[in-house]
Write an enzyme that holds these catalytic residues in place. Structure first.
Site, short mmCIF file in Angstrom:
data_model
loop_
_atom_site.label_atom_id
_atom_site.label_comp_id
_atom_site.label_asym_id
_atom_site.label_seq_id
_atom_site.Cartn_x
_atom_site.Cartn_y
_atom_site.Cartn_z
N HIS A 202 0.84 -1.21 0.00
CA HIS A 202 0.00 0.00 0.00
C HIS A 202 0.88 1.26 0.00
O HIS A 202 0.70 2.14 -0.86
CB HIS A 202 -0.92 -0.02 1.23
CG HIS A 202 -1.78 1.19 1.37
ND1 HIS A 202 -3.09 1.22 0.95
CD2 HIS A 202 -1.52 2.42 1.85
CE1 HIS A 202 -3.60 2.42 1.17
NE2 HIS A 202 -2.67 3.17 1.72
N GLU A 203 1.80 1.34 0.93
CA GLU A 203 2.64 2.54 1.01
C GLU A 203 3.53 2.66 -0.24
O GLU A 203 3.80 3.76 -0.71
CB GLU A 203 3.49 2.53 2.28
CG GLU A 203 2.69 2.48 3.58
CD GLU A 203 1.60 3.54 3.71
OE1 GLU A 203 1.72 4.61 3.07
OE2 GLU A 203 0.60 3.31 4.43
#
Lengths: 502, 502
Positions: free
Chosen positions: B270-271
């Site tokens: 996600h990051e």
């Protein structure tokens, strides 16, 4: 009521801003050495340049100048002794900052960046001529700076005074002449003995295969035990060990080598000595001279005292030996305490590289650099003549010459940044450390027995009270005289080296 | 010649300063979460406050305003399309910055700091009343801000527009009404099936004893493989995962749990999705709208696309499964690929905590918060009524109520910082992700086969060209329409959730 002057509050608030923003720049520098992604160097350069510009703007803010002038114009008694220290130091710093045109500041920054890369390439190629033009330019800038800021007897004094307020080339000359007279024969004696041992086939202890994670844990435990407060600091890894930060955020770095566990250990103790000095400065005065170190010599005295006088001593090793053995049972099987202590105090004759030097030879490297810098600034030595002068002085001091410029005149990074006048601080710090240590031994009965039991609080408490808590109230001379009752000199250092290595 | 206007160069230089100094503030924030010694919070607070003040000074510098005005006054044709984008966005940002009095900015910062601690204590005590006064104050400040800055139809619009330029509560309302109509019955169906499975005694896969060092290596390998450039970034550990930085220095964080390896893996992907967006913005335009993300919805679309559409897919797991097995042969002995893929797509009915929610339930959490924020801003709901309204809406959306305020109205940090209008971006991002993914599947034939072979360059290249390289030229609506040929809507997200979980 003393210090209730509005201008004094304003002055402190302004100084605090300079300090806080400066500490942001410091963090950028730390992060650059410890964390920066490979491709981010240019981006970090932009950040650091802008922060430096804004620090300079804060340091030269007219409002700061006005508050300062109002404090100086205050009636007698309006400010107490502490405030007078703050105001006097602020004046010195403000004048320095305002007298330098921004153009010169940025020219020096640009030159330093170019010169750094030129130096690195020249060192690798062992080609002094490739670096010489940058050194010329740095010297010219340093002379212009001295003209603009004023100096005592000679331009070189300004370069020295930057790092150690109150010091001059003349005072260092006197001290170093005294040191050299005693040190050169002592080194000759120690070298001869070491060479004889080597001729008999006595090899230095080889330490191999020390797990890095275990080293890291040990280094942390040892530096914490001597008194570095990890609630207010950290330990990381970088190419070259350093200490950065202030107040509640002090950051030490080291580097680990599985085949040289003493390097990480001693460099960490050294940096922790710097860190403990900073941690001992009174935080409530952050930004003022009351919470600044007395100078680089005093700073080095703290790091060297812990690294050498304390951590290379037999007493310390009585505590450290079992710790080390517990951390590395495998690699230390069959190695005696005696061998370990000897390894920590090994002397290597003929080493040409300053940063690798043992404490016996280290000061010779400094005597050499000081002598050359002094002659360069006086115009008695031209840049083109530097390599020959370096080599000749090596012969005099070490009894041998470097094999090439890479292990000679090009070995240090300092000149590529125009950091003249810094080298002497290392040896002055060694002198101070020896004197402080002699005083501590005399005042703190049984202090070495404390070390044997892993107790360091008494020594740290004494240094806190006698050195750290005093901030930048005194220069290296006044500090040494007050704490030890004697003038700064070479005697204690020579006696210490004689006792430990003679 | 276009853009050769001196004022345009000046504008870009000024915007660059704001950006560079802002990035210094960003690094201070990253370092606070990743490295800060325990006692250094106050000191870091001083650094961040001063940098924020100086960023504001740069962003409101009269010289910036003058350059901007001169650009706007330039004759037609003097500036090209790109420059017009830069000037328009700069005007918007400059007006925002200059219209807010510094006093209000610092009041909000002070309130946020107090409110954060009050929120943390109130959440632990499950006592909404203790937090309510801070929320009241934040709402009052947000309304004052809206009055000062102006807004479209309602003050809430300003809060939304801050994070997603161009968005309004009315537009979100339409989208969320459409989403809710489809999502609630879908969730009911999925929940019922999950509960039936649980009733049959089917337990979720327990993953235990995954070595942290091996997890770290795997996470790094996976995020690098999908396209995050570690030459221009890093991965560290923090309490809550985040992505910080820009240009050549993007920093991802995650957290590791030996008994939950999928948490570190998916939060890192996600990051990395956020990071790849930033890495894909055109660096040469740093500081201008051309190198800024299109908004938070667009940002979330990138992180969610990689985390969910890509990394929870069967195709991805055909590549990841063997990687995972090679990294953790012990803990995965006897676990099938099927079980692993199911674990990565597990659905947990009745979960009340947003940050722990699976992708099916996540959007319900957002619908709830948007509805409440809208009513709060409209004055239709008083702060004191908020807990009851929260619980009632939970009942409607999830079919159950939170057990206490800690898993209900007090669960999120956002309101303690006055960050209203942010929540919708998460779900808008999910909608965009689903639409972008549908478009990518249609345009990039065989893209899932690429994933099965660990090849992600085609998808990233497409996103780079279609989204990243475009900067802040368009809002979420225009961007979605251009790339997918369809208006931003709930259809694709519903279809995606139906396909994968229905």
């Amino acid at each position: 009521m003393a210090n209730e002057l509005a201008a004094y509050s304003e002055l402190r608030a302004r100084l605090k801003r300079v300090h806080v923003l400066g500490s942001v720049g410091g963090l950028l520098g730390w992060d650059e050495q410890v964390n920066l992604p490979p491709a981010a160097a240019a981006q970090r350069g932009e950040q650091m340049a802008l922060v430096a510009e804004l620090v300079h703007a804060e340091a030269t803010a007219p409002a700061l100048g006005a508050a300062l002038a109002a404090c100086e114009a205050a009636p007698a008694g309006a400010l107490d002794e502490e405030a007078s220290v703050v105001v006097a130091a602020a004046r010195r710093d403000f004048d320095r900052a305002t007298k330098l045109p921004a153009e010169l500041v940025s020219e020096k920054a640009r030159l330093s960046s170019e010169a750094y890369h030129a130096w690195a390439a020249a060192r690798a190629a062992r080609d002094f001529a490739a670096f010489a033009p940058y050194l010329e330019k740095h010297l010219a800038l340093a002379r212009r700076e001295a003209e603009l800021l004023g100096y005592g007897e000679r331009p070189y004094d300004l370069a020295i005074d930057r790092h150690d307020p109150g010091l001059t080339a003349a005072r260092i000359d006197t001290l170093f002449t005294e040191l050299r007279a005693g040190l050169v024969p002592l080194v000759r004696r120690i070298d001869a003995r070491a060479e004889a041992a080597r001729a008999r086939g006595e090899a230095p202890l080889a330490l191999k295969g020390f797990d890095i994670a275990a080293q890291r844990e040990l280094v942390r435990r040892v530096t914490e035990r001597i008194g570095f407060d990890y609630g207010r600091g950290r330990l990381d890894v970088s190419l070259h060990p350093f200490c950065e930060g202030s107040g509640d955020d002090l950051r030490l770095t080291t580097r680990f080598d599985a085949d040289n566990p003493l390097d990480a250990l001693y460099s960490s103790i050294h940096e922790a000595g710097h860190g403990m000095y900073e941690q001992g400065l009174p935080r409530e005065h952050a930004g003022t001279a009351l919470a600044q170190a007395a100078g680089m010599a005093a700073h080095e005295s703290q790091s060297r005292l812990w690294e050498n006088q304390v951590a290379r001593s037999r007493a310390f090793w009585r505590w450290l030996g079992p710790e080390l053995r517990a951390a590395f049972p495998g690699p230390l099987a069959g190695v005696s305490e005696e061998q370990l202590h000897a390894a920590a105090n090994a002397v290597e004759p003929g080493g040409m590289i300053r940063v690798d030097a043992d404490e016996v030879h280290y000061n010779l490297h400094i005597l050499l650099r000081f002598d050359l810098e002094k002659r360069l600034f006086a115009g008695a030595l031209r840049v083109a003549e530097l390599p020959a002068a370096w080599d000749a002085l090596c012969e005099e001091l070490f009894g041998r010459r470097p094999a090439h410029a890479g292990e000679g005149v090009l070995q240090d990074v300092h000149w590529s940044g125009g950091a003249f006048g810094y080298f002497p601080s290392y040896t002055l710090g060694n002198m101070m450390a020896a004197q402080l240590w002699a005083a501590a031994r005399a005042r703190l009965a049984g202090i070495e027995e404390n070390f044997s039991r892993g107790e360091f609080g008494r020594l740290l408490g004494w240094l806190r009270a006698e050195v750290h808590a005093r901030g930048r109230r005194e220069d290296a001379f006044a500090l040494t005289r007050r704490v030890t009752g004697e003038d700064l000199g070479a005697k204690a250092l020579l006696a210490y080296l004689e006792e430990r290595y003679g």
